[in-house]
Motif scaffolding. Structure first.
Motif, PDB file in Angstrom:
ATOM      1  N   VAL A 155      36.781  35.116  36.042  1.00 58.78           N
ATOM      2  CA  VAL A 155      37.621  35.860  36.750  1.00 58.78           C
ATOM      3  C   VAL A 155      37.239  35.190  38.584  1.00 58.78           C
ATOM      4  O   VAL A 155      38.400  35.052  39.567  1.00 58.78           O
ATOM      5  CB  VAL A 155      36.279  37.803  37.696  1.00 58.78           C
ATOM      6  N   LEU A 156      36.116  34.783  39.047  1.00 57.75           N
ATOM      7  CA  LEU A 156      35.956  34.552  40.190  1.00 57.75           C
ATOM      8  C   LEU A 156      35.647  32.906  40.108  1.00 57.75           C
ATOM      9  O   LEU A 156      36.826  32.284  41.324  1.00 57.75           O
ATOM     10  CB  LEU A 156      34.534  34.527  40.354  1.00 57.75           C
ATOM     11  N   GLY A 157      35.620  32.115  39.294  1.00 57.02           N
ATOM     12  CA  GLY A 157      35.295  30.684  39.259  1.00 57.02           C
ATOM     13  C   GLY A 157      36.479  30.088  39.236  1.00 57.02           C
ATOM     14  O   GLY A 157      36.378  28.612  40.403  1.00 57.02           O
ATOM     15  N   VAL A 158      36.938  30.108  38.367  1.00 59.29           N
ATOM     16  CA  VAL A 158      38.060  29.378  37.697  1.00 59.29           C
ATOM     17  C   VAL A 158      39.303  29.249  38.685  1.00 59.29           C
ATOM     18  O   VAL A 158      39.236  28.111  39.415  1.00 59.29           O
ATOM     19  CB  VAL A 158      38.635  29.223  35.699  1.00 59.29           C
ATOM     20  N   PRO A 159      39.327  30.763  38.972  1.00 58.28           N
ATOM     21  CA  PRO A 159      40.175  30.876  40.198  1.00 58.28           C
ATOM     22  C   PRO A 159      40.515  30.274  41.245  1.00 58.28           C
ATOM     23  O   PRO A 159      40.650  29.952  42.005  1.00 58.28           O
ATOM     24  CB  PRO A 159      40.713  32.273  40.148  1.00 58.28           C
ATOM     25  N   SER A 160      38.966  30.389  41.432  1.00 52.76           N
ATOM     26  CA  SER A 160      37.960  29.640  43.540  1.00 52.76           C
ATOM     27  C   SER A 160      38.343  28.156  43.370  1.00 52.76           C
ATOM     28  O   SER A 160      39.661  27.900  43.826  1.00 52.76           O
ATOM     29  CB  SER A 160      37.610  30.388  43.046  1.00 52.76           C
TER      30      SER A 160
END
Length: 405
Positions: A155-160
């Protein structure tokens, strides 16, 4: 009565914080590995390589982790779990920092091997800590919480990481992971519980502990079981991002939606699956999840190219929820299949074989896929058939896993 209630409340809070801390370590570890998939297109273009050479970079991390974990299995139980976790995490962050400054294919390969040597062993230590701290009736919930790191990374790591790569370059993505890891390292040093070795002190390291692990046929069934679980997902996962981009026409921002939406749903489902595993039994929940997961595995590897984006995202979301969900009861089974005094060595061997399975999955996916002159890929359906076969094998082997602690 009030004091007893307060003590119980503090215990629950401590358990939740420990789960959070272990999940945070896993978050950066998983993000470091997962981010390679959506960045594949960058590597293919910058280093002028094909999918086979890229899969070699993926598998180099995994095979380095496998060798390190196998060697570590001989002595990991002789050290305090906290000391081992901190040492390995420092090495992992150094390896990731090397990825951030990689400028050639060879240097990137070296950096991924370095990160793999340390990062591959972290998971085994974390699982050992869970097995040591949490009783079996709470282990599924704890495992679900730590597995939530996969969801948060999605949710946060890969998209960021994808957005950082889009605006600044893929090297900065790895620098971002290091920056996230530094405060986690400080918290681990301050708050991880000290868990001394349960083995008698030995002056000379030998392979006796490894022999003990591998000489037990029940251990071998458990290890083979988890390898088949990993292969049942990784063969497909390694190629989803680039396939969606090249064949389905997804933009890079739409690729990030795969991880955002799937991660949100997986975050919620991981806690539910952990609870259900404790409530109804690990074997039963695992069987149900594997049978259900076969549907999106076949669906995602047979998507028509004219399928609307929102429907394709629906398929990828169900895939992520069910395929990652299988791992929760399987991990709970695994940590319960070994005696406490051998758990660290067993989990190190398992981490080694898990890395081998990951490397084989990456190589298999890269070898099966064929890039056409227009840049698209074919034979993704064949990858799906292999994944189905590994999942059916996992069902068979799961009946051989016996709970001992």
């Amino acid at each position: 009565m009030q004091a007893a209630t307060l003590s119980k409340t503090n215990l629950v809070r401590n358990e939740l914080f420990l789960i959070f801390l272990l999940a945070s370590v896993q978050f950066t570890n998983i993000m470091d590995f997962m981010i390679m998939f959506p960045l594949q297109d960058y590597f293919l273009k910058q280093f002028q390589i094909d999918t086979a050479r890229f899969s070699f970079v993926l598998s180099s991390y995994s095979f380095a982790a496998a060798i390190a974990a196998l060697i570590g299995a001989n002595f990991i139980d002789r050290f305090n779990r906290k000391s081992a976790a901190i040492f390995l995490y420092i090495g992992f962050l150094i390896g990731t920092a090397l990825c951030a400054v990689a400028h050639t294919y060879s240097f990137l390969l070296f950096a991924r091997i370095t990160a793999g040597i340390f990062g591959g062993m972290i998971t085994g230590v974390i699982l050992s800590i869970i097995g040591d701290v949490f009783p079996i009736e709470k282990r599924g919930k704890a495992m679900g919480g730590v597995m939530g790191a996969f969801s948060v990374a999605s949710v946060l790591g890969v998209p960021s990481g994808i957005r950082i790569a889009m605006h600044y370059g893929w090297n900065y993505t790895f620098g971002f992971i290091v920056l996230l890891g530094l405060p986690i390292l400080v918290l681990a040093a301050l708050y991880l519980p000290s868990l001394p070795s349960k083995m008698e002190k030995q002056k000379v390291a030998d392979f006796s502990q490894l022999v003990k692990v591998l000489s037990d046929r029940h251990n071998l069934f458990a290890l083979a079981f988890f390898m088949s679980v990993i292969l049942g997902g990784l063969t497909v996962v390694t190629s989803i991002a680039v396939y969606m981009e090249r064949n389905m026409g997804f933009s890079k921002s739409e690729v990030s939606h795969i991880y955002e939406i799937g991660g949100i749903c997986t975050f919620a489902s991981s806690w539910i699956i952990g609870f259900l595993s404790d409530r109804f039994g690990k074997h039963k929940i695992f069987l149900i999840l594997v049978l259900l997961a076969l549907i999106p595995i076949l669906a995602i590897t047979h998507l028509p190219q004219d399928l609307p984006v929102h429907l394709a995202l629906g398929v990828t979301t169900v895939f992520m929820v069910l395929v990652s969900g299988r791992v929760i009861p399987s991990m709970a089974l695994l940590t319960s299949a070994i005696r406490p005094e051998m758990r660290g060595s067993f989990m190190s061997v398992n981490a080694s074989l898990q890395s081998v399975a990951t490397g084989i999955g990456a190589l298999l996916g890269g070898a099966i896929l064929v890039q056409l002159p227009d840049g698209t890929f074919e034979r993704f359906d064949v990858v799906g058939y292999f994944a189905v076969g590994f999942n059916l094998l996992a069902i068979y082997l799961s009946r051989k896993v016996k709970v001992v602690s």
